[in-house]
Every structure is written in structure tokens, then in C-alpha cells.
Design a protein around this motif. Structure first.
Motif, PDB file in Angstrom:
ATOM      1  N   HIS A 165       0.838  -1.205   0.000  1.00 32.94           N
ATOM      2  CA  HIS A 165       0.000   0.000   0.000  1.00 32.94           C
ATOM      3  C   HIS A 165       0.875   1.258   0.000  1.00 32.94           C
ATOM      4  CE1 HIS A 165      -3.077   2.903   1.210  1.00 32.94           C
ATOM      5  NE2 HIS A 165      -3.990   1.975   0.960  1.00 32.94           N
ATOM      6  N   PRO A 166       0.448   2.334  -0.699  1.00 29.65           N
ATOM      7  CA  PRO A 166       1.238   3.577  -0.720  1.00 29.65           C
ATOM      8  C   PRO A 166       1.525   4.165   0.663  1.00 29.65           C
ATOM      9  CG  PRO A 166      -0.449   3.625  -2.418  1.00 29.65           C
ATOM     10  CD  PRO A 166      -0.710   2.403  -1.600  1.00 29.65           C
ATOM     11  N   LEU A 167       0.688   3.868   1.660  1.00 33.28           N
ATOM     12  CA  LEU A 167       0.897   4.399   3.006  1.00 33.28           C
ATOM     13  C   LEU A 167       1.786   3.508   3.869  1.00 33.28           C
ATOM     14  CD1 LEU A 167      -2.745   5.556   3.882  1.00 33.28           C
ATOM     15  CD2 LEU A 167      -0.829   6.998   3.156  1.00 33.28           C
ATOM     16  N   ALA A 168       2.181   2.353   3.333  1.00 35.29           N
ATOM     17  CA  ALA A 168       2.871   1.346   4.147  1.00 35.29           C
ATOM     18  C   ALA A 168       4.228   1.817   4.666  1.00 35.29           C
ATOM     19  CB  ALA A 168       3.041   0.058   3.337  1.00 35.29           C
ATOM     20  N   ALA A 169       4.849   2.783   4.002  1.00 34.10           N
ATOM     21  CA  ALA A 169       6.181   3.231   4.423  1.00 34.10           C
ATOM     22  C   ALA A 169       6.132   4.183   5.613  1.00 34.10           C
ATOM     23  CB  ALA A 169       6.889   3.910   3.251  1.00 34.10           C
ATOM     24  N   LYS A 170       4.963   4.696   5.948  1.00 38.68           N
ATOM     25  CA  LYS A 170       4.844   5.638   7.054  1.00 38.68           C
ATOM     26  C   LYS A 170       4.930   4.896   8.398  1.00 38.68           C
ATOM     27  CE  LYS A 170       2.039   9.272   4.898  1.00 38.68           C
ATOM     28  NZ  LYS A 170       2.752  10.452   5.429  1.00 38.68           N
ATOM     29  N   PRO A 171       5.665   5.433   9.374  1.00 36.73           N
ATOM     30  CA  PRO A 171       5.716   4.778  10.694  1.00 36.73           C
ATOM     31  C   PRO A 171       4.417   4.940  11.476  1.00 36.73           C
ATOM     32  CG  PRO A 171       6.965   6.820  10.724  1.00 36.73           C
ATOM     33  CD  PRO A 171       6.570   6.588   9.291  1.00 36.73           C
ATOM     34  N   ALA A 172       3.697   6.023  11.227  1.00 40.97           N
ATOM     35  CA  ALA A 172       2.412   6.281  11.878  1.00 40.97           C
ATOM     36  C   ALA A 172       1.579   7.176  10.965  1.00 40.97           C
ATOM     37  CB  ALA A 172       2.603   6.943  13.241  1.00 40.97           C
ATOM     38  N   LEU A 173       0.262   7.022  11.065  1.00 46.73           N
ATOM     39  CA  LEU A 173      -0.642   7.733  10.162  1.00 46.73           C
ATOM     40  C   LEU A 173      -1.423   8.821  10.878  1.00 46.73           C
ATOM     41  CD1 LEU A 173      -2.185   4.665   8.277  1.00 46.73           C
ATOM     42  CD2 LEU A 173      -0.184   6.017   7.614  1.00 46.73           C
ATOM     43  N   GLU A 174      -1.995   9.715  10.078  1.00 46.67           N
ATOM     44  CA  GLU A 174      -2.960  10.696  10.557  1.00 46.67           C
ATOM     45  C   GLU A 174      -4.266  10.464   9.801  1.00 46.67           C
ATOM     46  OE1 GLU A 174      -1.545  14.736  10.573  1.00 46.67           O
ATOM     47  OE2 GLU A 174       0.531  14.075  10.801  1.00 46.67           O
ATOM     48  N   MET A 175      -5.361  10.960  10.355  1.00 51.11           N
ATOM     49  CA  MET A 175      -6.669  10.780   9.723  1.00 51.11           C
ATOM     50  C   MET A 175      -6.673  11.287   8.282  1.00 51.11           C
ATOM     51  SD  MET A 175      -9.095   9.328  11.621  1.00 51.11           S
ATOM     52  CE  MET A 175      -7.842   8.093  11.905  1.00 51.11           C
ATOM     53  N   ARG A 176      -5.996  12.420   8.038  1.00 53.68           N
ATOM     54  CA  ARG A 176      -6.018  13.009   6.700  1.00 53.68           C
ATOM     55  C   ARG A 176      -5.321  12.134   5.664  1.00 53.68           C
ATOM     56  NH1 ARG A 176      -2.711  16.471   9.646  1.00 53.68           N
ATOM     57  NH2 ARG A 176      -4.460  17.905   9.787  1.00 53.68           N
ATOM     58  N   ASP A 177      -4.446  11.215   6.118  1.00 55.65           N
ATOM     59  CA  ASP A 177      -3.761  10.322   5.180  1.00 55.65           C
ATOM     60  C   ASP A 177      -4.725   9.370   4.469  1.00 55.65           C
ATOM     61  OD1 ASP A 177      -1.245  11.358   5.818  1.00 55.65           O
ATOM     62  OD2 ASP A 177      -0.989   9.958   7.489  1.00 55.65           O
ATOM     63  N   LEU A 178      -5.903   9.150   5.070  1.00 58.77           N
ATOM     64  CA  LEU A 178      -6.824   8.149   4.555  1.00 58.77           C
ATOM     65  C   LEU A 178      -7.829   8.681   3.539  1.00 58.77           C
ATOM     66  CD1 LEU A 178      -7.701   6.375   7.940  1.00 58.77           C
ATOM     67  CD2 LEU A 178      -5.833   5.841   6.355  1.00 58.77           C
ATOM     68  N   ILE A 179      -7.870   9.984   3.367  1.00 59.11           N
ATOM     69  CA  ILE A 179      -8.942  10.611   2.583  1.00 59.11           C
ATOM     70  C   ILE A 179      -9.057  10.039   1.179  1.00 59.11           C
ATOM     71  CG2 ILE A 179      -9.715  12.784   1.546  1.00 59.11           C
ATOM     72  CD1 ILE A 179      -8.620  14.230   3.993  1.00 59.11           C
ATOM     73  N   GLU A 180      -7.951   9.769   0.515  1.00 61.58           N
ATOM     74  CA  GLU A 180      -7.985   9.378  -0.896  1.00 61.58           C
ATOM     75  C   GLU A 180      -8.054   7.872  -1.113  1.00 61.58           C
ATOM     76  OE1 GLU A 180      -4.844  11.215  -3.066  1.00 61.58           O
ATOM     77  OE2 GLU A 180      -5.336  13.244  -2.382  1.00 61.58           O
ATOM     78  N   TYR A 181      -8.228   7.094  -0.054  1.00 64.99           N
ATOM     79  CA  TYR A 181      -8.211   5.644  -0.202  1.00 64.99           C
ATOM     80  C   TYR A 181      -9.551   5.030   0.217  1.00 64.99           C
ATOM     81  CZ  TYR A 181      -3.220   6.392  -0.652  1.00 64.99           C
ATOM     82  OH  TYR A 181      -1.984   6.830  -1.087  1.00 64.99           O
ATOM     83  N   PRO A 182      -9.928   3.910  -0.405  1.00 64.74           N
ATOM     84  CA  PRO A 182     -11.164   3.227   0.013  1.00 64.74           C
ATOM     85  C   PRO A 182     -11.007   2.681   1.435  1.00 64.74           C
ATOM     86  CG  PRO A 182      -9.927   1.858  -1.520  1.00 64.74           C
ATOM     87  CD  PRO A 182      -9.244   3.193  -1.503  1.00 64.74           C
ATOM     88  N   LEU A 183     -12.085   2.773   2.207  1.00 63.70           N
ATOM     89  CA  LEU A 183     -12.021   2.403   3.620  1.00 63.70           C
ATOM     90  C   LEU A 183     -13.110   1.412   3.978  1.00 63.70           C
ATOM     91  CD1 LEU A 183     -11.659   5.986   5.171  1.00 63.70           C
ATOM     92  CD2 LEU A 183      -9.812   4.344   4.759  1.00 63.70           C
ATOM     93  N   VAL A 184     -12.799   0.533   4.932  1.00 62.66           N
ATOM     94  CA  VAL A 184     -13.822  -0.297   5.569  1.00 62.66           C
ATOM     95  C   VAL A 184     -13.783   0.048   7.059  1.00 62.66           C
ATOM     96  CG1 VAL A 184     -12.188  -2.249   5.670  1.00 62.66           C
ATOM     97  CG2 VAL A 184     -14.620  -2.629   6.098  1.00 62.66           C
ATOM     98  N   LEU A 185     -14.932   0.559   7.553  1.00 62.27           N
ATOM     99  CA  LEU A 185     -15.040   1.004   8.937  1.00 62.27           C
ATOM    100  C   LEU A 185     -16.151   0.262   9.656  1.00 62.27           C
ATOM    101  CD1 LEU A 185     -14.888   4.908   8.492  1.00 62.27           C
ATOM    102  CD2 LEU A 185     -12.981   3.331   8.823  1.00 62.27           C
ATOM    103  N   SER A 186     -16.068   0.250  10.970  1.00 59.40           N
ATOM    104  CA  SER A 186     -17.164  -0.305  11.771  1.00 59.40           C
ATOM    105  C   SER A 186     -18.408   0.542  11.572  1.00 59.40           C
ATOM    106  CB  SER A 186     -16.794  -0.319  13.254  1.00 59.40           C
ATOM    107  OG  SER A 186     -15.709  -1.179  13.484  1.00 59.40           O
ATOM    108  N   SER A 187     -19.566  -0.078  11.737  1.00 60.00           N
ATOM    109  CA  SER A 187     -20.833   0.633  11.594  1.00 60.00           C
ATOM    110  C   SER A 187     -20.995   1.657  12.707  1.00 60.00           C
ATOM    111  CB  SER A 187     -22.004  -0.353  11.620  1.00 60.00           C
ATOM    112  OG  SER A 187     -21.891  -1.290  10.578  1.00 60.00           O
ATOM    113  N   PRO A 188     -21.773   2.726  12.465  1.00 60.74           N
ATOM    114  CA  PRO A 188     -22.028   3.713  13.520  1.00 60.74           C
ATOM    115  C   PRO A 188     -22.631   3.048  14.761  1.00 60.74           C
ATOM    116  CG  PRO A 188     -22.747   4.547  11.389  1.00 60.74           C
ATOM    117  CD  PRO A 188     -22.383   3.107  11.177  1.00 60.74           C
ATOM    118  N   GLY A 189     -22.208   3.531  15.928  1.00 61.56           N
ATOM    119  CA  GLY A 189     -22.707   2.984  17.187  1.00 61.56           C
ATOM    120  C   GLY A 189     -21.696   2.124  17.912  1.00 61.56           C
ATOM    121  N   SER A 190     -20.677   1.634  17.209  1.00 60.52           N
ATOM    122  CA  SER A 190     -19.649   0.814  17.850  1.00 60.52           C
ATOM    123  C   SER A 190     -18.621   1.713  18.528  1.00 60.52           C
ATOM    124  CB  SER A 190     -18.953  -0.080  16.823  1.00 60.52           C
ATOM    125  OG  SER A 190     -18.210   0.718  15.904  1.00 60.52           O
ATOM    126  N   THR A 191     -17.877   1.158  19.498  1.00 58.10           N
ATOM    127  CA  THR A 191     -16.846   1.948  20.179  1.00 58.10           C
ATOM    128  C   THR A 191     -15.740   2.349  19.210  1.00 58.10           C
ATOM    129  OG1 THR A 191     -15.703  -0.092  20.862  1.00 58.10           O
ATOM    130  CG2 THR A 191     -17.269   0.877  22.416  1.00 58.10           C
TER     131      THR A 191
END
Length: 306
Positions: free
Chosen positions: A173-199
Motif C-alpha cells: 500500500h502507498p501508506l505502508a512506508a509511514k511509521p504512523a498515520l494521521e486521519m487526513r492520510d486516509l482521505i484518498e483511499y477506500p475504507l472499511v469502517l465499523s458501523s455507527p454505534g460501535s466503540t
């Protein structure tokens, strides 16, 4: 306290009303009311708050309910041990946990434990974190693995393990070289997230709000299997989950799990819970010791015991 008093008390506590308890016990409502009144008078305590639509336990009532449940479980344990002495029946451990723990980590731990303890069987119940704690409190589960942030009367936390939320992705993945991520790093990539209501989703939403970022998932689902499968199938997909949920599968499946810089995503912990003050049978205590070691291996230097 007489056994009859406790039986009527537990029925009202469980059903939440005198009439429902009367139906469960096949007696008149007046008989139930009389037994509760006698018990409260003998103890000199109010056990229930009378409401227009039912009965709610007071703090004293919750303590008595926890005591009654412990006694029932310990009696059942003694009976089970007596039967095992003559029939060699399987001793069962009932565990309640959320989907993330039931997907790989816990089944793997159970399988390894059974190799050395074939006389022990397991009943695994996959529920929301809050429900897992409630099942332990009610005596319907022996152990809870939960992401709950608070503990009710009647539940004891044996240990707590860091379960920070990170990003699961392919090694290429293009982000794999980063030691740690920020939320803004994810904007341009497809995401799978937990449904609303989960912790998990709640903490992600908080982190996004504080970072001024809006993430729109390609897939929203509360099943860890979906997260893992879609990340493996799509070279640019990112799934957000705790490292412990995919422990043992990341490297073998050609994936990475990277941490986030946002502190909100590190506030989550996994708790191992049992009923407070319960004397645990040997087979449950043995599994808890084994489980603790597996958790420490999955999240080294990130646990606290209570």
C-alpha cells in the motif's frame, strides 16, 4: 435468609415486576409481594424501588443479587465436579466477547488450550461489549472479553490490555512506508469502517472531528471477517481495527497494521472480566492463566492487572 426468600427475590430482580415473577413462579402476586416485604424487613434494607411499571433494584438489592448469583454458580460448580468424578463429563467455559475477538484471536487461543486440556469444552457467545459484561454479571458467562469503559457492581476486571485502533493494509500500500498515520492520510483511499454505534466508530468519528477530516467508508460493517477479507482483496483498501483483533494473521497474510498519531485512537483497552468475588473452578482458572499469557504475547508491555 431462607432459600424461598432468595428465589422470590431473584425472580423479581430478573423479571422486573411482581406480576411477571408471580407468573414465573406459578404463585399469586400477593405471595411474591409478601416474601419481598419479609426479606426487606428481616434485613432492614430496601431492596427494590417501586415504580409505576415495575421494580428496580437499589444498590443494596444489586449487591444481594450478585451474592445470590455467585452462590448459585458455586453450587453448580460443585455439582459439576461431583459428576465429573464419576462420569468424566466435559467441563465447560462460557465466554462472551465482541466480534473482533471472536474472529481469530480467541478461537486460536481456545484451540491451543484444548490440545492440552481435552476435558474442557467451550461455549463462545459473540455479543456487543456491554452485553458481554452483563452476561458475566448475570452469571450466564464465566468470562467476558470486552472493550467496555466502565465496570458495574458484580463485575471484576482481571486485566486490561491496550487495544489501540490502527490501520490494516497490504504491505504494498502507498501508506505502508509511514511509521504512523494521521486521519487526513486516509482521505484518498477506500475504507472499511465499523458501523455507527460501535466503540471503534465512535473513537474514529471523534478523531476525525478534532482533525477536521471527514471520512466516507466504502464499506461499513461490524464483522472483522469483512474488514480482513476486503483489505486482502483490494490493494488500496484500508481497514480500521485493533492490532489484537488480527493478532497472528497480519504477517502471514502479507498485511501491515500501522498506528495513528491521533491520541483518541489509543484510548481503547480490552478487559478480561469475571463475576466479582466468585470462586472460580479450576478449569476456568487454568484457562484464564493461559489466556492472559496469550494476550501478553499479542500486546507485549501493554497490559495492567487489577
Amino acid at each position: 435468609m431462607q432459600e424461598l426468600n432468595l428465589r422470590y427475590f431473584q425472580s423479581v430482580a430478573r423479571t422486573g415486576s411482581l406480576s411477571a415473577a408471580a407468573q414465573e413462579l406459578h404463585v399469586a402476586v400477593s405471595a411474591v409481594s409478601r416474601q419481598i416485604a419479609n426479606l426487606e424487613q428481616r434485613l432492614g434494607l430496601t431492596l427494590f424501588v417501586r415504580k409505576p411499571r415495575g421494580m428496580a433494584l437499589t444498590e443494596a438489592g444489586e449487591l444481594l443479587q450478585a451474592y445470590a448469583l455467585r452462590n448459585r454458580l458455586e453450587l453448580e460448580s460443585v455439582i459439576e465436579q461431583m459428576r465429573e468424578a464419576t462420569t468424566r463429563e466435559i467441563s465447560t467455559v462460557t465466554i462472551a466477547c465482541p466480534d473482533g475477538m471472536a474472529w481469530h484471536f480467541l478461537p486460536s487461543a481456545i484451540a491451543h488450550f484444548i490440545q492440552d486440556h481435552p476435558e474442557v469444552g467451550f461455549d463462545l457467545r459473540v455479543v456487543e461489549s456491554a452485553r458481554a459484561s452483563e452476561l458475566v454479571k448475570q452469571g450466564e458467562a464465566d468470562i467476558a472479553l470486552t472493550f467496555s469503559l466502565s465496570v458495574d457492581i458484580g463485575v471484576k476486571v482481571l486485566s486490561s490490555h491496550r487495544a489501540a485502533i490502527g490501520a490494516l493494509m497490504a504491505r504494498g500500500h502507498p501508506l505502508a512506508a509511514k511509521p504512523a498515520l494521521e486521519m487526513r492520510d486516509l482521505i484518498e483511499y477506500p475504507l472499511v469502517l465499523s458501523s455507527p454505534g460501535s466503540t471503534v466508530r465512535h473513537l474514529i468519528d471523534v478523531a476525525c472531528s478534532l482533525s477536521g477530516v471527514k471520512l466516507v467508508p466504502s464499506i461499513a460493517c461490524n464483522t472483522m471477517g469483512v474488514t480482513h477479507a476486503t483489505v486482502r482483496a483490494h490493494p488500496f483498501m484500508v481497514g480500521l481495527c485493533s492490532a489484537i483483533a488480527v493478532s497472528g494473521r497480519v504477517a502471514s497474510d502479507g498485511l501491515l497494521h500501522l498506528p495513528f498519531k491521533e491520541p483518541q485512537l489509543g484510548q481503547r483497552s480490552l478487559q478480561v472480566q469475571v463475576m466479582a468475588d466468585r470462586h472460580l473452578p479450576d478449569h476456568i482458572a487454568s484457562f484464564l492463566e493461559f489466556l492472559e499469557q496469550r494476550l501478553l504475547e499479542a500486546s507485549p508491555n501493554a497490559a495492567s492487572r487489577t
